[in-house]
Structures are given as C-alpha cells and as structure tokens.
Design a protein around this motif. Structure first.
Motif, PDB file in Angstrom:
ATOM      1  N   PRO A   1     -14.534  -8.407 -14.569  1.00 51.06           N
ATOM      2  CA  PRO A   1     -13.805  -7.378 -13.825  1.00 51.06           C
ATOM      3  C   PRO A   1     -14.631  -6.808 -12.691  1.00 51.06           C
ATOM      4  O   PRO A   1     -15.850  -6.999 -12.619  1.00 51.06           O
ATOM      5  CB  PRO A   1     -13.516  -6.314 -14.887  1.00 51.06           C
ATOM      6  N   GLY A   2     -13.968  -6.081 -11.782  1.00 46.48           N
ATOM      7  CA  GLY A   2     -14.647  -5.456 -10.655  1.00 46.48           C
ATOM      8  C   GLY A   2     -14.110  -4.068 -10.394  1.00 46.48           C
ATOM      9  O   GLY A   2     -12.998  -3.717 -10.810  1.00 46.48           O
ATOM     10  N   ALA A   3     -14.899  -3.250  -9.705  1.00 47.30           N
ATOM     11  CA  ALA A   3     -14.498  -1.888  -9.354  1.00 47.30           C
ATOM     12  C   ALA A   3     -13.712  -1.903  -8.052  1.00 47.30           C
ATOM     13  O   ALA A   3     -13.563  -2.935  -7.391  1.00 47.30           O
ATOM     14  CB  ALA A   3     -15.739  -1.001  -9.231  1.00 47.30           C
ATOM     15  N   ALA A   4     -13.208  -0.726  -7.653  1.00 45.38           N
ATOM     16  CA  ALA A   4     -12.405  -0.620  -6.438  1.00 45.38           C
ATOM     17  C   ALA A   4     -13.182  -1.078  -5.213  1.00 45.38           C
ATOM     18  O   ALA A   4     -12.612  -1.602  -4.254  1.00 45.38           O
ATOM     19  CB  ALA A   4     -11.934   0.821  -6.251  1.00 45.38           C
ATOM     20  N   SER A   5     -14.481  -0.895  -5.232  1.00 42.92           N
ATOM     21  CA  SER A   5     -15.314  -1.259  -4.092  1.00 42.92           C
ATOM     22  C   SER A   5     -15.507  -2.761  -3.958  1.00 42.92           C
ATOM     23  O   SER A   5     -15.996  -3.242  -2.944  1.00 42.92           O
ATOM     24  CB  SER A   5     -16.694  -0.609  -4.231  1.00 42.92           C
ATOM     25  N   GLY A   6     -15.127  -3.507  -4.993  1.00 42.28           N
ATOM     26  CA  GLY A   6     -15.420  -4.927  -5.014  1.00 42.28           C
ATOM     27  C   GLY A   6     -16.727  -5.227  -5.713  1.00 42.28           C
ATOM     28  O   GLY A   6     -17.058  -6.386  -5.943  1.00 42.28           O
ATOM     29  N   LEU A   7     -17.481  -4.196  -6.060  1.00 44.51           N
ATOM     30  CA  LEU A   7     -18.728  -4.390  -6.798  1.00 44.51           C
ATOM     31  C   LEU A   7     -18.414  -4.669  -8.268  1.00 44.51           C
ATOM     32  O   LEU A   7     -17.338  -4.336  -8.766  1.00 44.51           O
ATOM     33  CB  LEU A   7     -19.605  -3.143  -6.661  1.00 44.51           C
ATOM     34  N   PRO A   8     -19.332  -5.280  -9.004  1.00 42.02           N
ATOM     35  CA  PRO A   8     -19.051  -5.643 -10.397  1.00 42.02           C
ATOM     36  C   PRO A   8     -18.775  -4.424 -11.267  1.00 42.02           C
ATOM     37  O   PRO A   8     -19.264  -3.320 -11.013  1.00 42.02           O
ATOM     38  CB  PRO A   8     -20.349  -6.347 -10.838  1.00 42.02           C
ATOM     39  N   ARG A   9     -17.972  -4.627 -12.295  1.00 35.69           N
ATOM     40  CA  ARG A   9     -17.706  -3.605 -13.294  1.00 35.69           C
ATOM     41  C   ARG A   9     -18.007  -4.174 -14.667  1.00 35.69           C
ATOM     42  O   ARG A   9     -17.711  -5.338 -14.950  1.00 35.69           O
ATOM     43  CB  ARG A   9     -16.245  -3.145 -13.237  1.00 35.69           C
ATOM     44  N   ALA A  10     -18.582  -3.373 -15.520  1.00 35.10           N
ATOM     45  CA  ALA A  10     -18.898  -3.825 -16.875  1.00 35.10           C
ATOM     46  C   ALA A  10     -17.620  -4.032 -17.672  1.00 35.10           C
ATOM     47  O   ALA A  10     -16.673  -3.242 -17.548  1.00 35.10           O
ATOM     48  CB  ALA A  10     -19.781  -2.788 -17.573  1.00 35.10           C
ATOM     49  N   PRO A  11     -17.558  -5.074 -18.494  1.00 32.33           N
ATOM     50  CA  PRO A  11     -16.404  -5.214 -19.395  1.00 32.33           C
ATOM     51  C   PRO A  11     -16.325  -4.006 -20.323  1.00 32.33           C
ATOM     52  O   PRO A  11     -17.344  -3.456 -20.726  1.00 32.33           O
ATOM     53  CB  PRO A  11     -16.720  -6.489 -20.175  1.00 32.33           C
ATOM     54  N   TRP A  12     -15.114  -3.610 -20.649  1.00 31.44           N
ATOM     55  CA  TRP A  12     -14.931  -2.461 -21.545  1.00 31.44           C
ATOM     56  C   TRP A  12     -14.920  -2.963 -22.981  1.00 31.44           C
ATOM     57  O   TRP A  12     -14.136  -3.842 -23.347  1.00 31.44           O
ATOM     58  CB  TRP A  12     -13.641  -1.742 -21.201  1.00 31.44           C
ATOM     59  N   LEU A  13     -15.772  -2.391 -23.813  1.00 29.63           N
ATOM     60  CA  LEU A  13     -15.957  -2.848 -25.183  1.00 29.63           C
ATOM     61  C   LEU A  13     -16.087  -1.637 -26.102  1.00 29.63           C
ATOM     62  O   LEU A  13     -17.043  -0.881 -25.993  1.00 29.63           O
ATOM     63  CB  LEU A  13     -17.217  -3.712 -25.303  1.00 29.63           C
TER      64      LEU A  13
ATOM     65  N   ALA B   1     -25.844  -1.850   3.912  1.00 30.91           N
ATOM     66  CA  ALA B   1     -24.643  -2.663   3.694  1.00 30.91           C
ATOM     67  C   ALA B   1     -24.957  -3.897   2.849  1.00 30.91           C
ATOM     68  O   ALA B   1     -24.185  -4.269   1.962  1.00 30.91           O
ATOM     69  CB  ALA B   1     -24.051  -3.083   5.030  1.00 30.91           C
ATOM     70  N   VAL B   2     -26.099  -4.527   3.130  1.00 28.58           N
ATOM     71  CA  VAL B   2     -26.454  -5.744   2.404  1.00 28.58           C
ATOM     72  C   VAL B   2     -26.737  -5.442   0.935  1.00 28.58           C
ATOM     73  O   VAL B   2     -26.389  -6.225   0.042  1.00 28.58           O
ATOM     74  CB  VAL B   2     -27.672  -6.421   3.058  1.00 28.58           C
ATOM     75  N   THR B   3     -27.344  -4.303   0.663  1.00 28.67           N
ATOM     76  CA  THR B   3     -27.766  -3.993  -0.705  1.00 28.67           C
ATOM     77  C   THR B   3     -26.705  -3.254  -1.509  1.00 28.67           C
ATOM     78  O   THR B   3     -26.520  -3.532  -2.702  1.00 28.67           O
ATOM     79  CB  THR B   3     -29.048  -3.153  -0.689  1.00 28.67           C
ATOM     80  N   LEU B   4     -25.996  -2.306  -0.885  1.00 29.04           N
ATOM     81  CA  LEU B   4     -25.100  -1.440  -1.642  1.00 29.04           C
ATOM     82  C   LEU B   4     -23.688  -1.358  -1.082  1.00 29.04           C
ATOM     83  O   LEU B   4     -22.852  -0.643  -1.641  1.00 29.04           O
ATOM     84  CB  LEU B   4     -25.680  -0.012  -1.702  1.00 29.04           C
ATOM     85  N   GLY B   5     -23.397  -2.052   0.003  1.00 25.88           N
ATOM     86  CA  GLY B   5     -22.104  -1.927   0.648  1.00 25.88           C
ATOM     87  C   GLY B   5     -20.964  -2.524  -0.165  1.00 25.88           C
ATOM     88  O   GLY B   5     -21.179  -3.354  -1.056  1.00 25.88           O
ATOM     89  N   PRO B   6     -19.724  -2.102   0.112  1.00 24.80           N
ATOM     90  CA  PRO B   6     -18.564  -2.651  -0.599  1.00 24.80           C
ATOM     91  C   PRO B   6     -18.364  -4.125  -0.287  1.00 24.80           C
ATOM     92  O   PRO B   6     -18.726  -4.599   0.793  1.00 24.80           O
ATOM     93  CB  PRO B   6     -17.396  -1.810  -0.068  1.00 24.80           C
ATOM     94  N   ARG B   7     -17.794  -4.813  -1.234  1.00 27.89           N
ATOM     95  CA  ARG B   7     -17.527  -6.236  -1.069  1.00 27.89           C
ATOM     96  C   ARG B   7     -16.066  -6.507  -1.425  1.00 27.89           C
ATOM     97  O   ARG B   7     -15.747  -6.880  -2.562  1.00 27.89           O
ATOM     98  CB  ARG B   7     -18.459  -7.059  -1.953  1.00 27.89           C
ATOM     99  N   PRO B   8     -15.168  -6.294  -0.487  1.00 26.31           N
ATOM    100  CA  PRO B   8     -13.742  -6.473  -0.777  1.00 26.31           C
ATOM    101  C   PRO B   8     -13.440  -7.879  -1.275  1.00 26.31           C
ATOM    102  O   PRO B   8     -14.026  -8.859  -0.822  1.00 26.31           O
ATOM    103  CB  PRO B   8     -13.075  -6.223   0.587  1.00 26.31           C
ATOM    104  N   ALA B   9     -12.527  -7.948  -2.214  1.00 22.42           N
ATOM    105  CA  ALA B   9     -12.152  -9.251  -2.755  1.00 22.42           C
ATOM    106  C   ALA B   9     -11.374 -10.049  -1.727  1.00 22.42           C
ATOM    107  O   ALA B   9     -10.635  -9.504  -0.917  1.00 22.42           O
ATOM    108  CB  ALA B   9     -11.305  -9.064  -4.013  1.00 22.42           C
ATOM    109  N   ARG B  10     -11.556 -11.333  -1.765  1.00 23.28           N
ATOM    110  CA  ARG B  10     -10.804 -12.255  -0.935  1.00 23.28           C
ATOM    111  C   ARG B  10     -10.406 -13.447  -1.804  1.00 23.28           C
ATOM    112  O   ARG B  10     -11.236 -14.011  -2.517  1.00 23.28           O
ATOM    113  CB  ARG B  10     -11.635 -12.740   0.260  1.00 23.28           C
ATOM    114  N   LEU B  11      -9.133 -13.798  -1.766  1.00 25.46           N
ATOM    115  CA  LEU B  11      -8.658 -14.924  -2.554  1.00 25.46           C
ATOM    116  C   LEU B  11      -9.195 -16.211  -1.937  1.00 25.46           C
ATOM    117  O   LEU B  11      -8.888 -16.539  -0.791  1.00 25.46           O
ATOM    118  CB  LEU B  11      -7.133 -14.933  -2.565  1.00 25.46           C
TER     119      LEU B  11
END
Length: 500
Positions: free
Chosen positions: A251-263, A23-33
């Motif tokens: 940007p971020g993925a559905a999991s809350g993990l980072p997503r690369a900018p689309w270029l 969980a600490v290394t690969l778990g989802p990280r839901p966004a929170r405002l």
C-alpha cells in the motif's frame, strides 16, 4: 555585479539546490499506471479508461458473467506495477482487502446461523459468557452486522486518536488482540437498538465473538467455513509482516510514499491484515450469484443504511455509475456481489492507489478499479481534503519568507525580527510542508505546487541563516511574542483539523 544583487542570486541558487535535494529525498511521488498489461485486452482497455493513468500504480480486476444456466465465466485483466516489488500486476497479485472482508464476516455469521450454531437474534454477550461483555452486550448479532449496535466507528480512546495521526505519514494505526477487543467492548457497552452508524468496531466485535463461541480464532474459523469451501486459496488473514502474501502490491500513502501494511488481530473481521486477489473475489461473486456460497443468506436485505438496503455487511445499491460492470468498494461496501437489480455482469477487483479511502484510521482497502475512480473531486469535505493541506504547505513557508525579508523593504522602518520568531516561523514552515507532503492527494494536485512550497521554505531558511547575526536576540515588544504564540495555536488547530 553589485554586492546586493550577488547576494540575491546566491540565495536563489542555494534555495533551488536545497529544493532539489529535498524533492529527491522526501518529495511526493504520485502514482502513475505503468505500461504493463495482462489478461483480456478488451477488459483491460475498459479498466484503464475507468481508472485513468494518474491515480493508481497498479490494478487488477475480474468480471463474472452468468451463463444463464446456473454457471458463470470469469474474465480477468490487470495493468500497471506493484508498489514495493515493481513487478507487473497480474491476476494473482494480492492487495489489501480492507473492508471487503466485512461481507465475508457476514457470510460467516449467516453460515453459522444456518447450521444452528448461533441465532441472529441472540445478544452478542451470550456468545462470550465470561467477562464484562456478558453483562453489557445486549445488541443482537444482526444489529452488529447491519451497523445498528450503538458502537462508534472505532474505539474512542486517547490512544486510538493518537495512533490515527500516523496514518498520513504511512504508519499503522491499529493494534490490539482479540481478547483485548472483547474486553474493551464489554467495558464500553453494546446496547443495540441504535440508529444505523457505520462501525468497524462492531464488525470486529462480531467476528471475534463468533470465533470465541466456537472456541476458534477468527482467522481459522473464516478460513474453514467460508474461504476454503469457496476455493479462495489466495485470501489470507494475518497479523504478522512475515506472513504477508507474495506476490503482492504494497500500500501507499496519499503522497505516493510507502505505507506500512495494517496488521492487528483485533481488527481482522473489519478488514485489517486481510489480503486477496481479483480471481478469489470473483469466486465469492460466483458463489453468491449461483447460491452456493456458504452463508449466502447474508446477501438478503435486512435494514436501511445511508439510503441503501443492507444485508449482513452487504449493501444493495442501484447502478448509478459510468461503468456499471466494473464493481468497486466504496466507504467499506462491497458492490461486487450485490443481488439487487440483476445485471448481466459482476466484477470484483483490487487496485493500488495513493491513498486508502478510509485514511484517518478507518480500515478499508484502496478503492477497486471502477467507474468512480478518477472522477472529479466534489463536495465541500473532499475539497477541504485536497485544498486544506496544500494551503497549509504554502502558507507557512510564505509566512517564514515574509518574516525574514519584510524589514528589508526600502522606505520601511520595521525592526528586524527576533531570532526566536525566526526559529518559530521556520519550525512552522517545516511542519506545514511535512503535513502537505504526506496528506495532499498528489495524484489530483499538480506536484509543481509542492515544489513551490518547498522552494519558499528553502529560500526562507537561506535568508534566515544569512541574516542570523543581524537578528535581534529578544523582542522589545511583548505583543510580538504573544503573536508568535498565536501563530503556533493556529498551526496546531490546522494540523488537528487536517489529520482528524
């Protein structure tokens, strides 16, 4: 404590420890405002009420209010923090625009047409006399801008399909240059006269064909003819990571993990590699409302699309949401500057969300702050998008655990599984959890379910390792190996359905 019970306790403890590490290394990280707020307090309160606190990391919005005398005032508000930098989101924070760039491509077309440089009824092939597009590009410029060109949503090729699978895992599915896209469109053919079908391919082709006809790049042409006249100095079109704006919200993925900018240069006119701020989009909205925006004729309705009227990449939709004064982009449509059914206020906003609304290889930004954000999931397809990855994430680890303990039940003479079956089930369980981690919208689904799936996987792994020496090296019944192959087929089909 007797030995069997001690072994059970040790297995449970080991599985729990492994789950925590996972969980600490690969778990989802839901966004929170976050708690950070800036701008107009009343607007921010309405904004937070509209988007909720568990779907976004940060959001920025601008509301344009006509003053009745041909002018307007702009009110801005922002909340939360920017992914990547962790800084509070402010009015000047840049976000990916995604498909909000399409209306700017529409304004570019209308501006060039008003100048007499192109004709809306001209075939796109006439703009690029060299190459295959000159022979096969029969669709008119207006057909391209109203999604009636006959082109599909994206280039249909094995390479594009393969690249689309990286989206849930935070990758960039887009590639290609402007010359490549013009060449590819010529090879595919652009017949025109088709039924309305939303097409990023058509938007990208139109933008680059217009640029080619003027001997410019798309980025330079839209900058000179649309962005600069509107004073949109914070809106950029880039194809290199080093040119990304700052400050920005990554940007971020559905999991809350980072997503690369689309270029990718090829897809810039459709909204790839394009960034803006809420105040800049408000300048566009203001220019449309007072009629001073270059190519303002792009907003006039010209055709039908999905039950609405569409101009040149601009939809005219009835206000039918809870917060009609907070505009949002939905399915690649820019509601923030619509001209139909005039209302007292117009909004233009940017938001950073878990998932890209066009995830799966379709260009589009995170949904802007608006009344639709945070509404309950509805519809069979949306339900599948939420429940499908979660079921896969739970089912395969559970199957692994059952495989390695089923023969231990008292009173059963079931033979121990083979090592091959154990390794196969473990691989399927890892695949299932990985898929669930990166594709389940964890802002909607309780993260506790991910912990359950991860714990089942870790427990199954611990038991498999502990029993390894007692497992049979090969199957005595060939049908068992055939059953194992069948489960891999089921796993492959599940993966393709969820990633498609």
């Amino acid at each position: 404590m007797n030995r069997p019970l001690l072994l059970v306790v040790a297995a449970l403890a080991a599985a729990t420890a492994l789950t925590v590490v996972l969980a600490v290394t690969l778990g989802p990280r839901p966004a929170r405002l976050g708690e950070a707020r800036s701008g107009d307090a009343a607007l921010v309160d309405r904004l937070v009420d509209a988007v909720g606190s568990d779907r976004l990391n940060g959001v920025s919005v601008a509301v344009v209010t006509p003053d009745g005398a041909g002018g307007s005032t702009v009110t801005t508000g922002a909340a939360g923090t920017a992914r990547g930098s962790g800084r509070p989101v402010e009015a000047g924070t840049s976000f990916e625009t995604g498909s909000v760039m399409k209306p700017l491509t529409g304004h570019l077309l209308a501006d060039l047409a008003a100048d007499g440089r192109v004709d809306l009824d001209s075939a796109v092939g006439d703009l690029v006399p060299d190459g295959p597009l000159a022979r096969t590009g029969a669709a008119t410029l207006e057909e391209l801008a109203t999604h009636r060109s006959g082109l599909p949503r994206l280039v249909t090729s094995p390479g594009q399909l393969a690249r689309s699978f990286v989206v849930p895992f935070g990758g960039d599915p887009y590639t290609g240059s402007a010359p490549w896209l013009l060449e590819r469109a010529g090879e595919d053919g652009v017949p025109g006269g088709a039924e309305p079908t939303y097409s990023n391919y058509g938007a990208a082709l139109l933008g680059h064909a217009l640029a080619a006809s003027q001997g410019r790049s798309y980025a330079d042409l839209v900058q000179d003819r649309v962005l600069t006249p509107l004073g949109m100095t914070d809106t950029v079109v880039v194809d290199r990571a080093e040119d990304l704006p700052t400050p920005r919200a990554d940007p971020g993925a559905a999991s809350g993990l980072p997503r690369a900018p689309w270029l990718a240069e090829a897809w810039q006119p459709a909204g790839v590699g394009t960034w803006s701020t809420a105040p800049d989009l408000a300048r566009l909205a203001s220019g449309v409302l007072d009629g001073t925006a270059p190519g303002v004729a792009a907003t006039e309705p010209r055709a039908d699309l999905d039950g609405d009227r569409i101009g040149l990449f601009l939809d005219h939709q009835r206000a039918r949401r809870t917060h009609p004064d907070l505009a949002q982009r939905r399915h690649g449509r820019f509601d923030g500057v619509r001209r139909g059914r005039p209302r007292g206020r117009r909004g233009a906003g940017r938001a950073q969300r878990h998932r890209h609304p066009d995830d799966g290889g379709r260009p589009g930004p995170a949904r802007r702050a608006g009344p639709g954000a945070g509404r309950p999931v509805s519809g069979a397809l949306e339900l599948l998008g939420v429940a499908g990855p979660l079921l896969v994430a739970l089912a395969f680890p559970l199957a692994l655990l059952w495989l390695v303990v089923a023969d231990l039940r008292p009173g059963h003479d079931r033979p121990a599984p083979t090592r091959t079956a154990g390794v196969s089930a473990l691989a399927q369980a890892v695949l299932g959890l990985t898929l669930g981690t990166f594709t389940t919208p964890w802002g909607t689904v309780p993260v506790l379910l991910w912990w359950l799936a991860a714990w089942l996987l870790c427990l199954g792994t611990v038991v498999l390792a502990a029993r390894w020496r007692r497992l049979r090296p090969v199957a005595r019944r060939p049908r068992l190996e055939r059953a194992g192959a069948a489960t891999w087929l089921v796993a492959a089909v599940a993966v393709l359905l969820l990633l498609a």
